[in-house]
Structure formats: structure tokens, C-alpha cells
Design a protein around this motif. Structure first.
Motif: not given
Length: 378
Positions: A42-51
């Protein structure tokens, strides 16, 4: 789950394998999706993947599965039975949790607990989603409220304070711990005071020194070193790796009798097995009988270690090994040493104290007990 399906277009987004492949296809490779790995991603994931990862965290909360366990376990009278297994922990004799697993209930910190509970009970999940960031988190925090006393009764809860720390200090003769306990001092604060030679009055509950004392107490009591500190979250609380070893050394310097107790027990177990004789230290008796290493506790109860023999540890030193169910959940030969035996002894004595309390309260309606805590319905 529906939101995960929409975002990923997967047949089963709850499948670890499917989700790992989907993440890899979207440029985020990972070997595992456990709690720690997801937090790091989650520290580096872009927004769609983070969600998606946040939703994965919520879906993976094992505590929410307790609701299903409740449905499966509840009897026709609304009671749940068979929650504890006698002598479930074979090394110490402690009770094990079964079915709903009451020994790891999540805490609740929601300020408006009653409102959240009312919304869930009424099935108003639309309002729940509007008012709270995470519905699974709310459901997790409401688990304790699912247990209610009979109408006209209430739960009365009592527990032993710092039971393992105090039993360990009592066995070892670590007087300053017992004095602090008798004076009703906060033991983490007292530990920090002893470790860093700072007057106890100058350390409060928010002090960084107390936090260091706390994590050291939790990690080091049974021979733990830097690895144990890391496992207890020392790095997450802001400590650096360079601070870990000095922290271990400071704790051991503050608790010399406990350290001595570890190695007295180590020598006693080695001698009992090697010479097939009886040894004793700190009021604990060690004996080799009928192919077993027996450790006799103050209560008279005996801990049993099957087919003990002398082996060699990773440091080329002698150690006691025995047969039992190991970390692989299979029957295997297990290596042990003084601090580990001390952990078994302390937890076993703590269990005996709980059983003594249960016996004293047998005329009350005891509805549950968790390690150092008893709950009665009255």
C-alpha cells in the motif's frame, strides 16, 4: 466483495492466487498477500490498486468470520457452548479456544458504539457505509457486543494484572518487580525506570521511555533478543535497528535474577536428562522418569516432555530435545533450552492460578475465561 468484483473483474477476488495474478498483470508483483505484505504494498501502490488492496485487507479480517462461527455454534436457547478445550495447550496445560475462539476477541474503540450496533442490528448498511470508512472494521469492533448476559443479569469481569510478568519475577526473585507490583505501580513504567535509571515519577504513560520499557518487557522475558523486539513491533513504533541490541542489554541488566533463572533452569533440565536424575531450582523440580522429562510445578502438577535426550544446538552447545507437535503441526523432535522451559513454567503456573480462581468461584455462573480473566453472569 461486490466492489472488488467490479474493480478487478475476477470471478473470485477473495482468491489469493487470482488476486496475485491480477496485481502482477497490473504491474504489482508479490509473493504473498498476508497482512504485513499488503501494508507494505500500500505504501507504493497507485490509487486503483491501492483501493483493491484496502478492500483485500478488509475482506481478510479473520475476526469478522466469528459472526459465522457464532451462527454455527449458538444453541436453541441462544447460548454458545464448547468454547474452551481443557488442556488444549499440551506444553503448559492452558485452555484453548474453540468454535468462536474467545481468546482473541478484537477490542472496540468506536466512540459511538451503541449507534453502530443499532445500525447493524436494524440492517441499515447504507447508513453504516455513509457514516463509517470501513464497514468490516466496524463489524470487527462490534464482535464483543454480540455477547450479552441473560435479561436482568450482567457480566462481571475480573482478571489478574500482569500475571506472567509477576509470576516470572516471583520465581526468579526479581524483587524490584514485585515491589512495584505491590505498590500498584505501572510495571512498564517501572521497567523503563529500572532500565534507563530514570526516576519513575518522571515517566508517564505517553513517554517514549515507557514505550521502550513495554516492548522490551513483552519481548525479552523469555530470552528474546532483537528478533523478538522486531516481532513485537519495535521498528513500527519508531525504534531503529541500531537501538534494538542496546535495548535487550538494558532489559537484561535491569533483570539479572530473571536472566540467572533462565540458565539455572537450563542447567537443571540438562542434568536431569543427562544423568537421569532429579534436580531442583527456584522451587521447581526436574526429573527423568520412564523416558519422560517431568517438571513439577508449585501446584504439584507436572509438565511432561516425551523422550528427552541431549542434542546440540546451532551454537554447538548442549541442549535438551524432546518429541512433540512442533511448528509444522507434525510430530517431530523439538529443541529447547532454559528460557523456553521458563516460558512453559511461567505460563503453566499462570494457568494453575486461573484454575485456582475458577475453583474459588465455582458457585457463581462462570460463562467464560481467557488466560488471566474470568467472566461471570450475575
Amino acid at each position: 466483495l461486490r466492489k472488488m468484483e467490479t474493480l478487478t473483474a475476477l470471478d473470485n477476488p477473495n482468491s489469493v492466487q487470482q488476486l496475485k495474478e491480477w496485481l502482477a498483470d497490473n504491474g504489482l508483483k508479490t509473493e504473498t498477500l498476508d497482512k504485513k505484505a499488503v501494508a507494505e504494498l500500500l505504501e507504493s501502490a497507485p490509487t486503483p490498486l491501492g483501493e483493491v488492496l484496502i478492500l483485500r485487507q478488509q475482506l481478510a479480517k479473520s475476526s469478522i468470520k466469528k459472526y459465522q462461527a457464532m451462527e454455527n455454534a449458538v444453541c436453541s436457547d441462544g447460548r454458545a457452548r464448547g468454547m474452551f478445550q481443557f488442556y488444549g495447550a499440551n506444553r503448559t496445560g492452558r485452555f484453548s479456544g474453540r468454535n468462536i475462539q474467545l481468546q482473541n476477541l478484537p477490542q472496540n474503540h468506536i466512540p459511538d458504539l451503541e449507534q453502530a450496533r443499532a445500525l447493524v442490528r436494524s440492517g441499515n448498511f447504507t447508513a453504516l457505509e455513509m457514516l463509517y470508512d470501513s464497514v468490516p472494521e466496524v463489524l470487527s469492533e462490534l464482535i464483543r457486543t454480540a455477547f450479552i448476559p441473560e435479561e436482568g443479569y450482567k457480566f462481571i469481569v475480573a482478571d489478574f494484572s500482569s500475571i506472567e510478568r509477576v509470576v516470572l519475577a516471583w520465581l526468579a526473585g526479581e524483587k524490584w518487580v514485585l515491589d512495584a507490583y505491590s505498590a500498584k505501580k505501572d510495571l512498564y513504567t517501572a521497567t523503563a525506570s529500572q532500565m534507563f535509571n530514570v526516576p519513575i515519577e518522571e515517566i508517564n504513560k505517553k513517554s517514549p521511555l515507557r514505550q521502550k520499557g513495554k516492548v522490551a518487557d513483552l519481548a525479552c522475558g523469555y530470552g528474546g533478543s532483537t528478533g523478538a523486539l522486531v516481532a513485537m513491533g519495535a521498528l513500527e513504533m519508531g525504534l531503529t535497528e541500531d537501538e534494538l541490541k542496546p535495548l535487550v542489554n538494558a532489559w537484561r541488566a535491569a533483570n539479572p535474577r530473571i536472566v540467572r533463572f533462565w540458565w539455572d533452569v537450563d542447567r537443571a533440565t540438562l542434568k536431569a536428562v543427562k544423568d537421569r536424575t532429579i534436580t531442583e531450582t527456584h522451587g521447581i523440580r526436574f526429573s527423568y522418569e520412564s523416558g519422560m522429562l517431568l517438571i513439577t510445578l508449585p501446584s504439584g502438577r507436572r509438565l511432561t516432555y516425551v523422550k528427552p535426550r541431549i542434542g546440540t544446538n546451532q551454537f554447538d552447545s548442549e541442549c535438551v530435545t524432546y518429541e512433540g507437535v512442533g511448528g509444522t503441526k507434525k510430530w517431530e523432535r523439538i529443541q529447547s533450552y532454559g528460557p523456553k522451559f521458563v516460558e512453559n513454567i511461567v505460563q503453566a503456573i499462570s494457568r494453575d492460578l486461573l484454575c485456582f480462581a475458577l475453583e474459588n468461584l465455582k458457585y457463581y455462573s462462570i460463562v467464560m475465561h481467557i488466560h488471566d480473566e474470568i467472566v461471570i453472569e450475575a
